[in-house]
Design an enzyme around this catalytic site. Sequence first.
Site, PDB file in Angstrom:
ATOM      1  N   SER A 108     -57.904 -43.706  79.164  1.00  0.00           N
ATOM      2  CA  SER A 108     -57.299 -43.169  77.950  1.00  0.00           C
ATOM      3  C   SER A 108     -58.202 -43.472  76.747  1.00  0.00           C
ATOM      4  CB  SER A 108     -55.889 -43.735  77.775  1.00  0.00           C
ATOM      5  OG  SER A 108     -55.144 -42.978  76.857  1.00  0.00           O
ATOM      6  N   HIS A 243     -49.599 -40.413  83.276  1.00  0.00           N
ATOM      7  CA  HIS A 243     -50.726 -40.868  82.462  1.00  0.00           C
ATOM      8  C   HIS A 243     -51.256 -42.219  82.926  1.00  0.00           C
ATOM      9  CE1 HIS A 243     -53.332 -41.022  78.987  1.00  0.00           C
ATOM     10  NE2 HIS A 243     -52.835 -42.197  78.641  1.00  0.00           N
TER      11      HIS A 243
END
Length: 276
Positions: A108, A243
């Site tokens: 990320s 995610h």
Amino acid sequence: MTKFDQQADIRRSIRPPFRGAPVSPTRIGRSCARARVYCLPHAGGAAGMFRTWPELLPTDIEICAVEYPGHGSRLGEPLLETIEQVARSVADLVAAGPSEPYALFGHSMGSLVAFEACHLLAARGSAMPRLLIASGHRAPKAPQSTPPMHAAPHAEFIAHLRQLGATPPEVFRSPDLLELVLPILRADFRACETYRPRDRSKLRIDIAAYGGFCDEDTGRDELLAWQQETTGECVVRMFPGGHFFVLDCADRVVAMLERDLAKAISTEPATPCVTG
């Protein structure tokens, strides 16, 4: 005293002067390594997220988990404000490290930090990573599919954190602990959401882009766009989960990392590309 009281005390009392390197590595693994992987956490994350990885890797691969200032074991230090600032410190750390082949793995926010660090290393003529692994983040020039969240109202920001799923439930149940982590998360979100890559020559290294099948913000198309950032090979790997698939199926992620790294270090390193 409960653990939440202790966390609140930490927030109030640990404010030492900021000295030393802005980014600190936590080495987890072996001193005699064939290759090293610098691991860069997500927004609000800490080096501890990689603590189980050495157990899943061969003994000749060393994990060097990076702790950002203001996070984890460096809670009392000032937060860095931009991706470029964090990347500069990572590049300094890498350039001063041992000479064995290495890779950068970022999840990320860590993907953007790793990408910027690669450009800084290239501009300096430093030894380049054999592989950049960008995990859970769209390519830098791919359009953002969700609105910025760093300045969102409290309730909306909390709802977004719950949806992402990485923040432990006990954080939301403790006002003191929530007060501790929210400024860190908002600062990291701001750094990511205000980041704009400069126009530069492409990198000359291989990129592996990892993503979760159920990640609503970063799909296969956003990962494929990483090919635009390099003259080398770019592969996309998809894993079960959203995610934070790196936490849900760490064994699969690390196994693929090992394979991709072995292929990268079996080839001749690319000549550093000086970027402007």
